[in-house]
Design an enzyme around this catalytic site. Structure first.
Site, PDB file in Angstrom:
ATOM      1  NE  ARG A 164      -3.712  -2.448   0.677  1.00  0.00           N
ATOM      2  CZ  ARG A 164      -3.440  -3.679   0.245  1.00  0.00           C
ATOM      3  NH1 ARG A 164      -2.409  -3.907  -0.550  1.00  0.00           N
ATOM      4  NH2 ARG A 164      -4.235  -4.679   0.562  1.00  0.00           N
ATOM      5  CB  SER A 238      -8.638  -1.989   4.736  1.00  0.00           C
ATOM      6  OG  SER A 238      -9.064  -3.119   4.046  1.00  0.00           O
ATOM      7  CD  GLU A 334      -5.438  -0.024   2.910  1.00  0.00           C
ATOM      8  OE1 GLU A 334      -5.306  -1.042   3.611  1.00  0.00           O
ATOM      9  OE2 GLU A 334      -6.048  -0.021   1.836  1.00  0.00           O
TER      10      GLU A 334
END
Ligand code: NAP
Length: 340
Positions: A164, A238, A334
């Protein structure tokens, strides 16, 4: 180009946070970018670039400029018997691009079906799901370097992709506007399905030799079942990353929590499930006012209607604190947290 003033961003973030922005402009092509960066507005205010707003949390009003990337279109750059290189506009919806690829027989992206957001944000965030990350298929990213005032192509090797993570979240953060992304996709099926939910679904339907289309449909069905649709329940997917930790941390944590799921990575590192730890600390389904944790998935924070960005942020901090207290592990968001 039309600059709007003092408007609500509720329709421009999938959390559905009703915050205000001082200036808002849409860009639809590369010429718009050049015009924008010749104008005073970019000199006088801080700016952020939004696609679908699927990975951001506005903690309050934003006293700057939001640049809404609406650059669309597809181009075939190269095609032979084995693979195709397709260029997609950064403002195309990611799932539309995945569907177009699969429907034309190009495989690779099927595990990434139904992820909200745009092609541009996928390339920044290096989205991943079910054992696949978008950087495995990327060729290059094209866009405008704000500091140098030039368009540049950045090849995958220079995008510094990680979990990520990418150069666009670090050295080039707020310095680069992605206008298009090129992906290399295979014309022969390559499948990858080692996640329990997909395996169980194939077992249930007696699919022994799944095709990329089978995976595409399975991922859509699982995501529809497990994850909330932001149009009905505001969320940003998420909220936290899965922590990647050392062997020493694993030995310690396993001695206290023998059931904790651990996924070995390269370089003697190990991935922990953030969702599992959040669930174990009792947050799944929790709600305070309109801010909450999704009842079917502990990694997803939700807006039940009129939650403020501040209240969701506060909830995320409380979750981080209790996971740290119980497991001695730091959770990192995130989602990009935006505040003035
Ligand atoms: P799950 O199957 O319940 O597994 C929980 C966690 O364990 C996942 O986060 C996953 O890590 C890890 N995991 C499970 N099986 C694994 C395997 N065979 N190899 C390596 N790691 C494994 O996961 P879930 O929560 O339903 O999510 C399914 C997939 O969709 C995951 O890949 C997840 O990342 C992705 N997803 C992404 C978003 C988003 O907004 N970005 C939202 C929801 C789900 P990984 O997360 O590293 O895969």
């Amino acid at each position: 180009m039309n600059i709007l003033n003092n408007i609500s961003l509720k329709a421009n973030n999938t959390f559905g946070i009703d915050c205000k922005v001082k200036n808002f402009v849409s860009i639809r092509n590369e010429k718009d970018i050049k015009v924008l960066y010749k104008s005073d507005i970019t000199l006088n205010s801080k700016s952020i670039i939004l696609g679908e707003g699927s990975n951001v949390l506005f903690v309050g009003d934003f006293d700057g400029l939001v640049i809404h990337n609406e650059i669309k279109g597809y181009n075939i750059i190269e095609s032979n018997n084995d693979f195709i290189i397709i260029e997609a506009g950064a403002g195309e919806k990611w799932h539309d691009f995945v569907s177009l690829s699969i429907n034309n027989g190009y495989s690779g992206l099927e595990n990434l079906a139904l992820i909200p957001g745009t092609v541009g944000s996928a390339a920044i965030q290096n989205i991943g799901a079910y054992g696949v990350e978008q950087n495995e298929f990327i060729d290059s990213v094209y866009g405008f370097n704000i500091e140098k005032h030039i368009f540049q192509r950045i090849y995958k090797i220079n995008c510094n992709y990680g979990y990520r993570d990418s150069i666009f979240k670090n050295e080039l953060k707020d310095k680069f506007i992605i206008s298009s992304v090129r992906y290399t996709l295979s014309k022969s099926p390559v499948v990858n399905y080692n996640y329990k939910d997909i395996i169980n679904l194939f077992k249930e339907f007696n699919i022994t030799n799944p095709t990329p289309i089978d995976i595409f449909k399975a991922v859509i069905s699982i995501r529809n079942e497990k994850l909330p649709d932001w149009r009905q329940l505001g969320n940003s997917g998420s909220f936290f990353k899965n922590p990647i930790v050392s062997k020493k941390v694993i030995v310690d944590i396993k001695s206290k929590f023998p059931d904790i799921p651990v996924f070995p990575q390269t370089n003697n590192l190990f991935k922990l499930s953030a969702a599992w730890m959040i669930e174990q600390t009792g947050w799944k389904g929790f709600r305070v006012g309109d801010a909450g944790v999704y009842e079917k998935h502990a990694l997803i924070l939700v807006n039940h209607g009129n939650a403020s960005g501040e209240s969701i942020f506060q909830l995320s901090m409380d979750i981080r604190k209790s996971v740290k207290l119980k497991f001695n592990v730091e959770l990192e968001p995130e989602v990009l947290i935006i505040s003035n």
